[in-house]
Design an enzyme around this catalytic site. Structure first.
Site, PDB file in Angstrom:
ATOM      1  N   GLY A  54      33.693  28.669  68.333  1.00 13.26           N
ATOM      2  CA  GLY A  54      34.056  29.945  68.944  1.00 13.26           C
ATOM      3  C   GLY A  54      34.449  29.820  70.404  1.00 13.26           C
ATOM      4  CB  CYS A  55      32.833  28.060  73.222  1.00 17.29           C
ATOM      5  SG  CYS A  55      31.251  28.925  73.114  1.00 17.29           S
ATOM      6  CB  THR A  56      36.912  25.302  70.952  1.00 22.00           C
ATOM      7  OG1 THR A  56      35.841  24.390  71.229  1.00 22.00           O
ATOM      8  CG2 THR A  56      38.235  24.553  71.012  1.00 22.00           C
ATOM      9  CB  ALA A  84      38.235  27.722  76.302  1.00 23.70           C
TER      10      ALA A  84
END
Length: 226
Positions: free
Chosen positions: A116-118, A121
């Site tokens: 999710g964070c990838t 970003a």
């Protein structure tokens, strides 16, 4: 005197009496020691049990107080954005003053290089040019150490600055640190949050419990409307 006489003479009544007198003393001594041996461990075990119970109770109270910290006032729209000064990828530090006079997007993500964070970003990187055209800077923040942030940046060719907040100071100030739950267990961690700061240095909009898909585009529209 013959050998037989000597043997008989050693078995005198006095010798027998002496042996009988010594035997009770030995038994009495043994019983006394046994009594002491039984009493001493009992006293020690009682004390140690009491201490252990007391320590256990204190530990539970301590853990309970840590798991439920005092709630801080939530960051609200219209208030002045909290100042920060933290290390960023590539060396140096990032501060709120660095972005004075321009709009600023701060997106807080739980952990570098997780799915999710990838995606989040990468989406902000994809729209970096559009944010610049809208007079808006974009910065990502997590509690990952700088090495992890830089590895994350290089692996996915990210084009936005990444701040490391290992002590959770900025995370707490912006309401991005709090209680979470997973598989029925509660713990403290980073709450996926995005904050848009206006060019006047005040909080313009806050997104909590962010869903990654389409989020960067929503933030861009909000920045353009300021």
């Amino acid at each position: 005197m013959s050998k037989k006489s000597r043997k008989k003479s050693t078995k005198t009544p006095s010798g027998i009496a002496t042996a009988k007198k010594k035997t009770p003393k030995t038994r009495a001594t043994t019983q006394t020691k046994a009594g002491k041996t039984q009493r001493t461990p009992a006293g020690k075990s009682t004390g140690s049990i009491a201490k252990t119970a007391s320590h256990g109770a204190a530990s539970k109270q301590l853990n309970s107080s840590r798991s439920k910290p005092a709630a801080k006032p939530a960051l609200t729209e219209g208030q002045k954005a909290p100042a920060f000064r933290l290390p960023r990828d590539g060396g140096g530090v990032a501060t709120l003053a660095d972005y004075a006079g321009q709009k600023l997007v701060l997106f807080f993500y739980p952990r570098a290089d997780t799915p999710g964070c990838t995606r989040e970003a990468i989406d902000f990187t994809r729209l970096a040019g559009a944010f610049t055209a809208a007079g808006t800077a974009v910065v990502g923040i997590s509690a990952d150490p700088l090495k992890a942030q830089e590895k994350f940046r290089d692996k996915h060719s990210l084009g936005v600055p990444l701040i490391s907040d290992e002590k959770h100071e900025m995370l707490e100030a912006y309401g991005a640190w709090g209680e979470k739950s997973m598989y029925g267990k509660s713990f403290l961690g980073i709450l996926r949050t995005t904050v848009l700061v206006g060019s006047d240095g005040k909080v313009a909009k806050v997104w909590r419990n962010v869903r990654v898909d389409g989020h960067a585009d929503q933030v861009l529209e909000a920045a353009r409307s300021l």
